[in-house]
Design an enzyme around this catalytic site. Sequence first.
Site, mmCIF file in Angstrom:
data_model
loop_
_atom_site.group_PDB
_atom_site.id
_atom_site.type_symbol
_atom_site.label_atom_id
_atom_site.label_comp_id
_atom_site.label_asym_id
_atom_site.label_seq_id
_atom_site.Cartn_x
_atom_site.Cartn_y
_atom_site.Cartn_z
ATOM 1 N N TYR A 186 -0.194 4.924 -11.519
ATOM 2 C CA TYR A 186 -1.476 5.587 -11.814
ATOM 3 C C TYR A 186 -1.247 7.069 -12.104
ATOM 4 O O TYR A 186 -1.643 7.586 -13.152
ATOM 5 C CB TYR A 186 -2.462 5.417 -10.644
ATOM 6 C CG TYR A 186 -3.619 6.390 -10.718
ATOM 7 C CD1 TYR A 186 -4.582 6.301 -11.730
ATOM 8 C CD2 TYR A 186 -3.734 7.453 -9.804
ATOM 9 C CE1 TYR A 186 -5.628 7.224 -11.816
ATOM 10 C CE2 TYR A 186 -4.774 8.365 -9.882
ATOM 11 C CZ TYR A 186 -5.716 8.252 -10.889
ATOM 12 O OH TYR A 186 -6.743 9.166 -10.978
ATOM 13 N N THR A 230 -6.428 14.400 -12.120
ATOM 14 C CA THR A 230 -6.294 14.216 -10.678
ATOM 15 C C THR A 230 -5.231 15.131 -10.072
ATOM 16 O O THR A 230 -4.274 15.525 -10.751
ATOM 17 C CB THR A 230 -5.915 12.741 -10.400
ATOM 18 O OG1 THR A 230 -5.581 12.592 -9.025
ATOM 19 C CG2 THR A 230 -4.708 12.287 -11.227
ATOM 20 N N ASP A 231 -5.371 15.392 -8.776
ATOM 21 C CA ASP A 231 -4.336 16.156 -8.056
ATOM 22 C C ASP A 231 -3.051 15.339 -7.888
ATOM 23 O O ASP A 231 -1.990 15.893 -7.587
ATOM 24 C CB ASP A 231 -4.855 16.613 -6.684
ATOM 25 C CG ASP A 231 -5.276 15.482 -5.753
ATOM 26 O OD1 ASP A 231 -5.256 14.304 -6.170
ATOM 27 O OD2 ASP A 231 -5.626 15.777 -4.596
ATOM 28 N N GLU A 232 -3.145 14.006 -8.090
ATOM 29 C CA GLU A 232 -1.976 13.154 -7.821
ATOM 30 C C GLU A 232 -0.827 13.419 -8.784
ATOM 31 O O GLU A 232 0.309 13.035 -8.515
ATOM 32 C CB GLU A 232 -2.375 11.673 -7.843
ATOM 33 C CG GLU A 232 -3.437 11.366 -6.821
ATOM 34 C CD GLU A 232 -3.521 9.901 -6.404
ATOM 35 O OE1 GLU A 232 -2.652 9.118 -6.802
ATOM 36 O OE2 GLU A 232 -4.471 9.569 -5.690
ATOM 37 N N LYS A 279 -1.681 9.324 -15.574
ATOM 38 C CA LYS A 279 -2.580 10.481 -15.685
ATOM 39 C C LYS A 279 -1.775 11.726 -16.089
ATOM 40 O O LYS A 279 -2.248 12.545 -16.882
ATOM 41 C CB LYS A 279 -3.313 10.731 -14.359
ATOM 42 C CG LYS A 279 -4.339 9.671 -13.985
ATOM 43 C CD LYS A 279 -5.505 9.548 -14.955
ATOM 44 C CE LYS A 279 -6.441 10.721 -14.925
ATOM 45 N NZ LYS A 279 -7.676 10.467 -15.741
HETATM 46 P P1 NAD Z 1 -13.784 4.379 -11.803
HETATM 47 O O1 NAD Z 1 -12.656 3.425 -11.726
HETATM 48 O O2 NAD Z 1 -14.881 4.303 -10.812
HETATM 49 O O3 NAD Z 1 -14.461 4.313 -13.242
HETATM 50 C C1 NAD Z 1 -13.716 4.200 -14.415
HETATM 51 C C2 NAD Z 1 -14.684 3.870 -15.544
HETATM 52 O O4 NAD Z 1 -13.938 3.806 -16.758
HETATM 53 C C3 NAD Z 1 -15.373 2.515 -15.368
HETATM 54 O O5 NAD Z 1 -16.733 2.618 -15.659
HETATM 55 C C4 NAD Z 1 -14.666 1.628 -16.391
HETATM 56 O O6 NAD Z 1 -15.487 0.576 -16.883
HETATM 57 C C5 NAD Z 1 -14.328 2.632 -17.470
HETATM 58 N N1 NAD Z 1 -13.194 2.212 -18.296
HETATM 59 C C6 NAD Z 1 -11.983 1.748 -17.882
HETATM 60 N N2 NAD Z 1 -11.223 1.440 -18.943
HETATM 61 C C7 NAD Z 1 -11.955 1.729 -20.055
HETATM 62 C C8 NAD Z 1 -11.708 1.660 -21.453
HETATM 63 N N3 NAD Z 1 -10.543 1.190 -21.922
HETATM 64 N N4 NAD Z 1 -12.668 2.054 -22.305
HETATM 65 C C9 NAD Z 1 -13.854 2.523 -21.841
HETATM 66 N N5 NAD Z 1 -14.148 2.603 -20.533
HETATM 67 C C10 NAD Z 1 -13.207 2.225 -19.646
HETATM 68 O O7 NAD Z 1 -13.096 5.812 -11.783
HETATM 69 P P2 NAD Z 1 -13.590 7.175 -11.102
HETATM 70 O O8 NAD Z 1 -13.152 7.174 -9.690
HETATM 71 O O9 NAD Z 1 -15.007 7.406 -11.454
HETATM 72 O O10 NAD Z 1 -12.659 8.203 -11.885
HETATM 73 C C11 NAD Z 1 -13.077 8.736 -13.135
HETATM 74 C C12 NAD Z 1 -12.010 9.679 -13.653
HETATM 75 O O11 NAD Z 1 -11.780 10.716 -12.707
HETATM 76 C C13 NAD Z 1 -10.645 9.029 -13.864
HETATM 77 O O12 NAD Z 1 -10.073 9.564 -15.023
HETATM 78 C C14 NAD Z 1 -9.833 9.415 -12.637
HETATM 79 O O13 NAD Z 1 -8.470 9.474 -12.926
HETATM 80 C C15 NAD Z 1 -10.401 10.778 -12.345
HETATM 81 N N6 NAD Z 1 -10.373 11.209 -10.936
HETATM 82 C C16 NAD Z 1 -10.867 10.402 -9.953
HETATM 83 C C17 NAD Z 1 -10.888 10.864 -8.624
HETATM 84 C C18 NAD Z 1 -11.454 10.025 -7.511
HETATM 85 O O14 NAD Z 1 -11.330 10.417 -6.350
HETATM 86 N N7 NAD Z 1 -12.092 8.905 -7.779
HETATM 87 C C19 NAD Z 1 -10.375 12.130 -8.331
HETATM 88 C C20 NAD Z 1 -9.843 12.908 -9.368
HETATM 89 C C21 NAD Z 1 -9.869 12.458 -10.674
HETATM 90 O O1 DAU Z 2 -6.479 12.336 -5.211
HETATM 91 C C1 DAU Z 2 -7.325 11.912 -6.244
HETATM 92 C C2 DAU Z 2 -7.248 10.422 -6.358
HETATM 93 O O2 DAU Z 2 -7.940 9.899 -5.240
HETATM 94 C C3 DAU Z 2 -7.828 9.870 -7.646
HETATM 95 O O3 DAU Z 2 -7.085 10.344 -8.723
HETATM 96 C C4 DAU Z 2 -7.819 8.336 -7.626
HETATM 97 O O4 DAU Z 2 -8.458 7.841 -8.784
HETATM 98 C C5 DAU Z 2 -8.567 7.866 -6.403
HETATM 99 O O5 DAU Z 2 -8.499 6.465 -6.314
HETATM 100 C C6 DAU Z 2 -7.991 8.503 -5.143
HETATM 101 O O6 DAU Z 2 -6.661 7.998 -4.864
HETATM 102 P P1 DAU Z 2 -6.196 7.613 -3.380
HETATM 103 O O7 DAU Z 2 -5.100 6.657 -3.485
HETATM 104 O O8 DAU Z 2 -5.989 8.831 -2.563
HETATM 105 O O9 DAU Z 2 -7.573 6.908 -2.875
HETATM 106 P P2 DAU Z 2 -7.835 5.612 -1.993
HETATM 107 O O10 DAU Z 2 -9.288 5.604 -1.650
HETATM 108 O O11 DAU Z 2 -7.259 4.393 -2.596
HETATM 109 O O12 DAU Z 2 -7.006 5.920 -0.663
HETATM 110 C C7 DAU Z 2 -7.275 7.073 0.121
HETATM 111 C C8 DAU Z 2 -6.281 7.089 1.252
HETATM 112 O O13 DAU Z 2 -6.569 5.996 2.136
HETATM 113 C C9 DAU Z 2 -4.842 6.895 0.828
HETATM 114 O O14 DAU Z 2 -3.988 7.663 1.675
HETATM 115 C C10 DAU Z 2 -4.583 5.409 1.055
HETATM 116 C C11 DAU Z 2 -5.466 5.107 2.247
HETATM 117 N N1 DAU Z 2 -6.012 3.724 2.291
HETATM 118 C C12 DAU Z 2 -6.655 3.247 1.194
HETATM 119 C C13 DAU Z 2 -7.187 1.978 1.181
HETATM 120 C C14 DAU Z 2 -7.890 1.440 -0.042
HETATM 121 C C15 DAU Z 2 -5.898 2.963 3.445
HETATM 122 O O15 DAU Z 2 -5.330 3.418 4.469
HETATM 123 N N2 DAU Z 2 -6.437 1.710 3.441
HETATM 124 C C16 DAU Z 2 -7.057 1.173 2.355
HETATM 125 O O16 DAU Z 2 -7.489 -0.001 2.412
#
Ligand code: NAD
Ligand code: DAU
Length: 355
Positions: A157, A131-133, A161
């Site tokens: 989180y 992630t970019d975080e 990561k």
């Molecule tokens: P998600 O939470 O939707 O899915 C996570 C999946 O991992 C689920 O299916 C869950 O059941 C599985 N999981 C959790 N713990 C596990 C374990 N111990 N063993 C096996 N499976 C397990 O997450 P996502 O949003 O699809 O993100 C996927 C990956 O991409 C993560 O590594 C996250 O850090 C990264 N990522 C997410 C975003 C985003 O915007 N969502 C952006 C950048 C990177």
């Molecule tokens: O940047 C990549 C990341 O993006 C991933 O690594 C994470 O897995 C993914 O969850 C996401 O993180 P964020 O914290 O940015 O996503 P989220 O959807 O939770 O929130 C997006 C923005 O919106 C953030 O600034 C918080 C805000 N927010 C979020 C929720 C859930 C609100 O204002 N209200 C809300 O209820």
Amino acid sequence: MNKILVTGGAGFIGSNFVRYLLQAEPGAQVFNLDLLTYAGSLENLKGLPDEARHNFIHGDICDTGLVARLVREQQIDTIIHFAAESHVDRSILGPAAFVQTNVMGTFTLLETARQVWGGDFHGRRFHHVSTDEVFGSLSPSDPAFSETTPYDPRSPYSASKAASDHLVRAYFHTYGLPITITNCSNNYGPRQFPEKLIPLMVLNAVQGKALPVYGDGRQIRDWLYVEDHCEAIYLAARHGKPGETYNVGGGNQPHNIDLVNEICAILDELRPAAQPYATLIQHVTDRPGHDRRYAMDISKIRAELGWLPRHDIETGLRETVAWYLENPAWVQAMLGQDGYDSWLEKNYGQREKAN
Ligand code: NAD
Ligand code: DAU
């Protein structure tokens, strides 16, 4: 890439990636290892293309015996690692699971790959999805994050990561494990669990519930359509140079409040209600340690792998909102899940309302 282990392939990005991969690699067998936590669902894997080449394994990436058996017996040559605890708010309220899955889970996979592949790394690849975080928070005038930006994670989180990224890189330098890493910005699209901003806002709105915007809503995220992320991961795993990291982002950087207003405007068109949906917006207590701005410099992946995002936020967001409206069975399965309402109460119940 013949025998590919995808971890976390029942989650949001993982399930979109499994769909992408089955089409991109017509000869490959896909082994999808997922624990099916609250964030993973077999609903996400319905209607896969060429289902016969997809094998689902219900299990934990921290289970050394299971992971080793799988990699050895199925002769896995490629690991694409998505499985993680992924929600920042959950990491604030309960960090332990993040350290366990994101750090120990990644360690278990790395160590298994090292031992089972036994130093014969030819034709093998370990791709880590990150992630970019990990880079922290930008002020409005800072340049976008590049691959050389120092790590500065702010939440449990992002810290977990960051730790996993360091371990992955250490396995390259120490053991020669052929790794690649992608660090990506916020994804949006179909099948995202409705704890994250975009699906939460869409589904709250159509239920006539408040739309909780944290703080002043002036935070900035760099939004990328999930299919574009899948393509970037595929290219990095397939053609990226071992040991390298690639930053991935969409170049779409609205303020949260503007994004939420745009979702409301799309809903006003697609599913008109008595009042404009924007009247449901409620500013609430901010997220502790809330990162202000993310932005990704994608020049490396563009130059080396020819990747560019294909979707802009206007069309991607409209398609995404439409997908949630057109898939009520999926929505019901997620909203009806045990623990969903109690999560909403835990995360939002204590927040003060500012308007
Ligand atoms: P998600 O939470 O939707 O899915 C996570 C999946 O991992 C689920 O299916 C869950 O059941 C599985 N999981 C959790 N713990 C596990 C374990 N111990 N063993 C096996 N499976 C397990 O997450 P996502 O949003 O699809 O993100 C996927 C990956 O991409 C993560 O590594 C996250 O850090 C990264 N990522 C997410 C975003 C985003 O915007 N969502 C952006 C950048 C990177
Ligand atoms: O940047 C990549 C990341 O993006 C991933 O690594 C994470 O897995 C993914 O969850 C996401 O993180 P964020 O914290 O940015 O996503 P989220 O959807 O939770 O929130 C997006 C923005 O919106 C953030 O600034 C918080 C805000 N927010 C979020 C929720 C859930 C609100 O204002 N209200 C809300 O209820």
